[in-house]
Design a protein around this motif. Structure first.
Motif, PDB file in Angstrom:
ATOM      1  N   VAL A 141       3.972  13.916  -6.109  1.00  0.00           N
ATOM      2  CA  VAL A 141       3.304  12.809  -6.792  1.00  0.00           C
ATOM      3  C   VAL A 141       1.946  12.604  -6.133  1.00  0.00           C
ATOM      4  O   VAL A 141       1.861  12.486  -4.903  1.00  0.00           O
ATOM      5  CB  VAL A 141       4.135  11.513  -6.710  1.00  0.00           C
ATOM      6  N   VAL A 142       0.887  12.565  -6.934  1.00  0.00           N
ATOM      7  CA  VAL A 142      -0.465  12.379  -6.417  1.00  0.00           C
ATOM      8  C   VAL A 142      -1.116  11.202  -7.128  1.00  0.00           C
ATOM      9  O   VAL A 142      -1.048  11.098  -8.357  1.00  0.00           O
ATOM     10  CB  VAL A 142      -1.336  13.640  -6.637  1.00  0.00           C
ATOM     11  N   ILE A 143      -1.737  10.300  -6.368  1.00  0.00           N
ATOM     12  CA  ILE A 143      -2.519   9.209  -6.945  1.00  0.00           C
ATOM     13  C   ILE A 143      -3.902   9.231  -6.318  1.00  0.00           C
ATOM     14  O   ILE A 143      -4.052   9.484  -5.130  1.00  0.00           O
ATOM     15  CB  ILE A 143      -1.838   7.836  -6.730  1.00  0.00           C
ATOM     16  N   SER A 144      -4.934   8.975  -7.126  1.00  0.00           N
ATOM     17  CA  SER A 144      -6.293   9.095  -6.625  1.00  0.00           C
ATOM     18  C   SER A 144      -7.246   8.274  -7.476  1.00  0.00           C
ATOM     19  O   SER A 144      -6.992   8.020  -8.654  1.00  0.00           O
ATOM     20  CB  SER A 144      -6.732  10.569  -6.635  1.00  0.00           C
ATOM     21  N   ASN A 145      -8.365   7.864  -6.850  1.00  0.00           N
ATOM     22  CA  ASN A 145      -9.450   7.225  -7.595  1.00  0.00           C
ATOM     23  C   ASN A 145     -10.743   8.038  -7.488  1.00  0.00           C
ATOM     24  O   ASN A 145     -11.832   7.521  -7.754  1.00  0.00           O
ATOM     25  CB  ASN A 145      -9.672   5.788  -7.111  1.00  0.00           C
ATOM     26  N   GLY A 146     -10.628   9.291  -7.122  1.00  0.00           N
ATOM     27  CA  GLY A 146     -11.794  10.156  -7.012  1.00  0.00           C
ATOM     28  C   GLY A 146     -12.413  10.178  -5.626  1.00  0.00           C
ATOM     29  O   GLY A 146     -13.153  11.098  -5.288  1.00  0.00           O
ATOM     30  N   HIS A 147     -12.106   9.169  -4.818  1.00  0.00           N
ATOM     31  CA  HIS A 147     -12.602   9.130  -3.435  1.00  0.00           C
ATOM     32  C   HIS A 147     -11.453   9.201  -2.455  1.00  0.00           C
ATOM     33  O   HIS A 147     -11.440  10.014  -1.546  1.00  0.00           O
ATOM     34  CB  HIS A 147     -13.419   7.864  -3.196  1.00  0.00           C
ATOM     35  N   ASP A 148     -10.480   8.328  -2.643  1.00  0.00           N
ATOM     36  CA  ASP A 148      -9.262   8.347  -1.836  1.00  0.00           C
ATOM     37  C   ASP A 148      -8.123   8.917  -2.665  1.00  0.00           C
ATOM     38  O   ASP A 148      -8.080   8.747  -3.886  1.00  0.00           O
ATOM     39  CB  ASP A 148      -8.895   6.934  -1.373  1.00  0.00           C
ATOM     40  N   ALA A 149      -7.204   9.570  -1.988  1.00  0.00           N
ATOM     41  CA  ALA A 149      -6.036  10.122  -2.667  1.00  0.00           C
ATOM     42  C   ALA A 149      -4.842  10.067  -1.732  1.00  0.00           C
ATOM     43  O   ALA A 149      -4.988  10.099  -0.512  1.00  0.00           O
ATOM     44  CB  ALA A 149      -6.295  11.559  -3.113  1.00  0.00           C
ATOM     45  N   GLN A 150      -3.674   9.950  -2.315  1.00  0.00           N
ATOM     46  CA  GLN A 150      -2.434   9.977  -1.550  1.00  0.00           C
ATOM     47  C   GLN A 150      -1.427  10.834  -2.298  1.00  0.00           C
ATOM     48  O   GLN A 150      -1.425  10.864  -3.529  1.00  0.00           O
ATOM     49  CB  GLN A 150      -1.875   8.572  -1.344  1.00  0.00           C
ATOM     50  N   TYR A 151      -0.588  11.527  -1.540  1.00  0.00           N
ATOM     51  CA  TYR A 151       0.472  12.286  -2.183  1.00  0.00           C
ATOM     52  C   TYR A 151       1.788  12.045  -1.463  1.00  0.00           C
ATOM     53  O   TYR A 151       1.825  11.777  -0.263  1.00  0.00           O
ATOM     54  CB  TYR A 151       0.145  13.780  -2.254  1.00  0.00           C
ATOM     55  N   GLY A 152       2.860  12.132  -2.216  1.00  0.00           N
ATOM     56  CA  GLY A 152       4.192  11.898  -1.672  1.00  0.00           C
ATOM     57  C   GLY A 152       5.230  12.467  -2.617  1.00  0.00           C
ATOM     58  O   GLY A 152       4.933  13.318  -3.454  1.00  0.00           O
ATOM     59  N   SER A 153       6.459  11.974  -2.489  1.00  0.00           N
ATOM     60  CA  SER A 153       7.550  12.420  -3.349  1.00  0.00           C
ATOM     61  C   SER A 153       8.280  11.196  -3.891  1.00  0.00           C
ATOM     62  O   SER A 153       7.913  10.059  -3.603  1.00  0.00           O
ATOM     63  CB  SER A 153       8.520  13.300  -2.562  1.00  0.00           C
ATOM     64  N   LEU A 154       9.312  11.424  -4.689  1.00  0.00           N
ATOM     65  CA  LEU A 154      10.056  10.305  -5.260  1.00  0.00           C
ATOM     66  C   LEU A 154      10.700   9.432  -4.195  1.00  0.00           C
ATOM     67  O   LEU A 154      10.937   8.242  -4.418  1.00  0.00           O
ATOM     68  CB  LEU A 154      11.146  10.827  -6.201  1.00  0.00           C
ATOM     69  N   THR A 155      10.985   9.999  -3.028  1.00  0.00           N
ATOM     70  CA  THR A 155      11.634   9.226  -1.973  1.00  0.00           C
ATOM     71  C   THR A 155      10.628   8.553  -1.047  1.00  0.00           C
ATOM     72  O   THR A 155      11.021   7.851  -0.124  1.00  0.00           O
ATOM     73  CB  THR A 155      12.549  10.140  -1.132  1.00  0.00           C
ATOM     74  N   SER A 156       9.331   8.743  -1.280  1.00  0.00           N
ATOM     75  CA  SER A 156       8.319   8.083  -0.461  1.00  0.00           C
ATOM     76  C   SER A 156       8.290   6.597  -0.798  1.00  0.00           C
ATOM     77  O   SER A 156       8.312   6.207  -1.961  1.00  0.00           O
ATOM     78  CB  SER A 156       6.937   8.690  -0.725  1.00  0.00           C
ATOM     79  N   THR A 157       8.233   5.775   0.231  1.00  0.00           N
ATOM     80  CA  THR A 157       8.163   4.332   0.030  1.00  0.00           C
ATOM     81  C   THR A 157       6.716   3.885   0.131  1.00  0.00           C
ATOM     82  O   THR A 157       5.875   4.555   0.711  1.00  0.00           O
ATOM     83  CB  THR A 157       8.999   3.593   1.082  1.00  0.00           C
ATOM     84  N   ARG A 158       6.426   2.736  -0.444  1.00  0.00           N
ATOM     85  CA  ARG A 158       5.066   2.230  -0.459  1.00  0.00           C
ATOM     86  C   ARG A 158       4.925   1.092   0.542  1.00  0.00           C
ATOM     87  O   ARG A 158       5.734   0.183   0.601  1.00  0.00           O
ATOM     88  CB  ARG A 158       4.723   1.700  -1.854  1.00  0.00           C
ATOM     89  N   SER A 159       3.861   1.152   1.362  1.00  0.00           N
ATOM     90  CA  SER A 159       3.586   0.085   2.316  1.00  0.00           C
ATOM     91  C   SER A 159       2.083  -0.010   2.500  1.00  0.00           C
ATOM     92  O   SER A 159       1.321   0.817   2.014  1.00  0.00           O
ATOM     93  CB  SER A 159       4.275   0.373   3.657  1.00  0.00           C
ATOM     94  N   THR A 160       1.637  -1.024   3.220  1.00  0.00           N
ATOM     95  CA  THR A 160       0.206  -1.189   3.441  1.00  0.00           C
ATOM     96  C   THR A 160      -0.350  -0.081   4.308  1.00  0.00           C
ATOM     97  O   THR A 160      -1.519   0.238   4.261  1.00  0.00           O
ATOM     98  CB  THR A 160      -0.085  -2.542   4.118  1.00  0.00           C
ATOM     99  N   SER A 161       0.505   0.527   5.127  1.00  0.00           N
ATOM    100  CA  SER A 161       0.114   1.670   5.936  1.00  0.00           C
ATOM    101  C   SER A 161       0.927   2.867   5.511  1.00  0.00           C
ATOM    102  O   SER A 161       2.120   2.759   5.270  1.00  0.00           O
ATOM    103  CB  SER A 161       0.371   1.402   7.424  1.00  0.00           C
ATOM    104  N   THR A 162       0.297   4.034   5.400  1.00  0.00           N
ATOM    105  CA  THR A 162       1.018   5.220   4.981  1.00  0.00           C
ATOM    106  C   THR A 162       1.836   5.834   6.109  1.00  0.00           C
ATOM    107  O   THR A 162       2.633   6.715   5.877  1.00  0.00           O
ATOM    108  CB  THR A 162       0.035   6.293   4.454  1.00  0.00           C
ATOM    109  N   ALA A 163       1.634   5.374   7.334  1.00  0.00           N
ATOM    110  CA  ALA A 163       2.370   5.939   8.464  1.00  0.00           C
ATOM    111  C   ALA A 163       3.860   5.691   8.304  1.00  0.00           C
ATOM    112  O   ALA A 163       4.302   4.568   8.149  1.00  0.00           O
ATOM    113  CB  ALA A 163       1.862   5.327   9.765  1.00  0.00           C
ATOM    114  N   GLY A 164       4.638   6.752   8.307  1.00  0.00           N
ATOM    115  CA  GLY A 164       6.081   6.641   8.221  1.00  0.00           C
ATOM    116  C   GLY A 164       6.609   6.347   6.834  1.00  0.00           C
ATOM    117  O   GLY A 164       7.801   6.180   6.652  1.00  0.00           O
TER     118      GLY A 164
END
Length: 223
Positions: A141-164
């Motif tokens: 799964v990839v989300i982006s606004n053209g400057h920042d991007a993040q990728y993960g999987s279905l089991t990735s959880t969402r938090s204010t920090s991507t660490a962990g």
């Protein structure tokens, strides 16, 4: 069906029909994560089928869905804004990446001035509810606004920090290293690395396969 025959030639039609039935099979008693893990095992290990050969002997065989040893024999396609019908709603994801007809990659894009969280909160989470079958085979799964991007999987959880959290944050100039699978902490990529680790069941003996990042840009040269 075409990919099954191309990657597993010379088998009776019965074998292909059995494999296709398992590929498209849905189970409303299972969660999306359980279904995704089940499909992943078929992707990794092959689809089990039984058929009788020319001599009448019963044969057990696993049919390949992807050729991991020869990536150029797979067929890749990126589709922009394809309508997907759910039980009640129609949705149109920005980009879906297919490998041999399987929707392995989901990409949601926003305008430069829109915060990246909007792609997650307003689109991705909605699609999980309204068109969950799109994610049965999802691997990225990839989300982006053209400057920042993040990728993960279905089991990735969402938090204010991507660490962990299972999500990796990338920028135009830098990529942070993060685990590439659910069960281990193996670093999967850097900016200069064009490879990704495809894990085995134990994740202890990974196998390298081309990452083929170029599909995000163009599909004009692909079969």
């Amino acid at each position: 069906m075409a990919a099954l025959k191309r990657l597993n030639p010379g088998l009776p039609d019965e074998a292909y029909s059995q494999a296709l039935a398992l590929v498209v099979q849905d189970d409303i008693t299972k969660t999306l994560i359980a279904l995704n893990e089940e499909k992943y095992r078929l992707l990794r290990d092959g689809v089990p089928v039984k058929y009788r050969d020319a001599a009448g002997r019963l044969v057990d065989k696993r049919l390949r869905l992807i050729d991991f040893d020869h990536p150029d024999k797979n067929r890749y396609l990126a589709v922009r804004e394809m309508w997907v019908r759910g039980k009640l709603w129609l949705r149109r994801p920005d980009v879906i990446g297919f490998v041999n007809g399987l929707p392995l990659v989901f990409i949601e894009l926003k305008r430069f001035e829109v915060h990246i969280d909007s792609a997650y909160k307003r689109n991705y989470t909605d699609y999980l509810d309204t068109i969950p079958h799109l994610f049965h085979w999802n691997a990225l799964v990839v989300i982006s606004n053209g400057h920042d991007a993040q990728y993960g999987s279905l089991t990735s959880t969402r938090s204010t920090s991507t660490a962990g959290s299972g999500w990796t944050k990338t920028t135009r100039n830098r990529t942070k290293i993060s685990p590439c699978c659910r069960s281990c902490s193996r670093a999967c990529s850097t900016d200069s690395d064009c490879w990704t680790w495809w894990r085995t069941s134990s994740c202890s003996t990974p196998r390298k396969a081309p990452r083929t990042r170029s599909w995000l840009v163009t599909t004009s040269s692909w079969a």
